[in-house]
Design an enzyme around this catalytic site. Sequence first.
Site, PDB file in Angstrom:
ATOM      1  CE  LYS A  39      -1.752   1.530   3.950  1.00 13.35           C
ATOM      2  NZ  LYS A  39      -1.526   2.987   4.163  1.00 13.35           N
ATOM      3  CG  ASN A  40       2.646   2.477   3.502  1.00 11.55           C
ATOM      4  OD1 ASN A  40       1.540   3.018   3.437  1.00 11.55           O
ATOM      5  ND2 ASN A  40       3.103   1.949   4.611  1.00 11.55           N
ATOM      6  CB  CYS A  62      -5.020   5.817  11.292  1.00 13.14           C
ATOM      7  SG  CYS A  62      -5.596   4.322  10.487  1.00 13.14           S
ATOM      8  NE  ARG A  75      -0.671  10.048  11.091  1.00 15.43           N
ATOM      9  CZ  ARG A  75      -1.130   9.049  10.326  1.00 15.43           C
ATOM     10  NH1 ARG A  75      -0.290   8.211   9.770  1.00 15.43           N
ATOM     11  NH2 ARG A  75      -2.419   8.896  10.124  1.00 15.43           N
ATOM     12  CG  ASP A  96       3.088   1.136   9.572  1.00 16.50           C
ATOM     13  OD1 ASP A  96       2.728   1.961  10.425  1.00 16.50           O
ATOM     14  OD2 ASP A  96       3.044   1.366   8.350  1.00 16.50           O
ATOM     15  NE  ARG A 150      -6.507   4.056   5.864  1.00 15.36           N
ATOM     16  CZ  ARG A 150      -5.409   4.183   6.605  1.00 15.36           C
ATOM     17  NH1 ARG A 150      -5.405   3.758   7.850  1.00 15.36           N
ATOM     18  NH2 ARG A 150      -4.325   4.740   6.111  1.00 15.36           N
TER      19      ARG A 150
END
Length: 429
Positions: free
Chosen positions: A22-23, A116, A121, A304, A396
């Site tokens: 995903k990233n 999230c 952030r 993560d 997600r």
Amino acid sequence: MSALIVEGGRPLSGTVRVHGAKNSALPILAAAILAPGTSVIHNCPPLSDVTASLEILRHLGCRVTQEGTTVTVDATAPVRWDVPHALMREMRSSVIFLGAILGRMGEADLSFPGGCELGPRPIDLHLKAIRTLGGEIEERGGRLYCRGALKGREVIFARPSVGATENAMLAAVAAPGTTILCNAAREPEIVDLQGFLTAMGASVRGAGTSMVVIEGGRPLHGGEYTVMGDRIVACTYLAAAAAAGGEVTVTGVDPRHISTVTSVLAEAGCRVVSQRDAVCLSSDAPLFGSRPIHTAPYPGFPTDAQPPLMAALCKGKGTTLFVENIFESRYRHVDELARMGADIRVEGRVAVVCGVPELHGAAVEAADLRGGAALVVAALAAEGRSVITGLKHLDRGYWHLEEALGELGAQITRGGAEEESEPSASVGR
């Protein structure tokens, strides 16, 4: 309300392949708008965050199709440079479109992103990088209005930031001259973005080190690229096998990218064997406590991976100290793990996990993406039935999670939370 219903206490066995990262997929999709042509992106998982990115591209005027895990983006003639709040709020990573839109269109109008809630952030490093490259940014009413002719310059990050490094790379590709990113983040996903930009005709080198050099302003064209495997998904499957016991081989991942995690699992008593693009883990005894785990930018221990690994270490012997250095609110899963019998004490950024002989099934709710993964790991190790809600967070970042775990022997189904009292059945793909 949708829920995962898990009958725990069953060892896992077999082979599972991770889906695309995903990233990596999100900044690569944003990069597709830079080139006046068609890009084909393979191994792009149909996650909710990816769907949100595709909707942003469509809104900008790109023609987008998705067949399985292949996405085609025709960015020949984008017509807009604004992204509505409704689309921006779907994911934190939506800010990655800032550099790409500004680079292609000469201006950008975005709201602040969502995602999230993991504590502050700030996107200050993103904005400083864009301003250093010549972008003029006005913050007004929760929106960012950006314009200006970009030019290659030296950008020095106060701290390594994955998103800010990627945003600066995207903007710098369109900025004539040489851009040097100093103190850049070194994550594998940044190397993947460099690979796609190179496939589009850009000159980018140094990704994976603390200095990235971009020769901007070159003509770009559509590119074809395959997204790397998701290293955090791989860590989640390995943590699940460690917690539930059994023997699992995870393929489609570079073992070097997750070595800090596999070394902790080995120290906790698992047998870990790395191959060229796979990791095999077996666990048949209670896990032991590990040395202190400090999350840090790559190549340090990934933040993560902290929640699923913490869940794995809840059941076993010994004590493990976690220090969360990336996000302030990364322990939102702790109270839910406690419902399952975990013994975890939190003070600020420090969490102390004391292993317990057994975990028990419970009704729990995911508060964020990786915290939800932690609850699944704990449920697989627990005796009895667990019902996990809050699946919008899990979806997600995990595609067909229940099917993948079902193929490994987990008894896990997706259904309504009201089905808690009904028997569960094994799931196959």
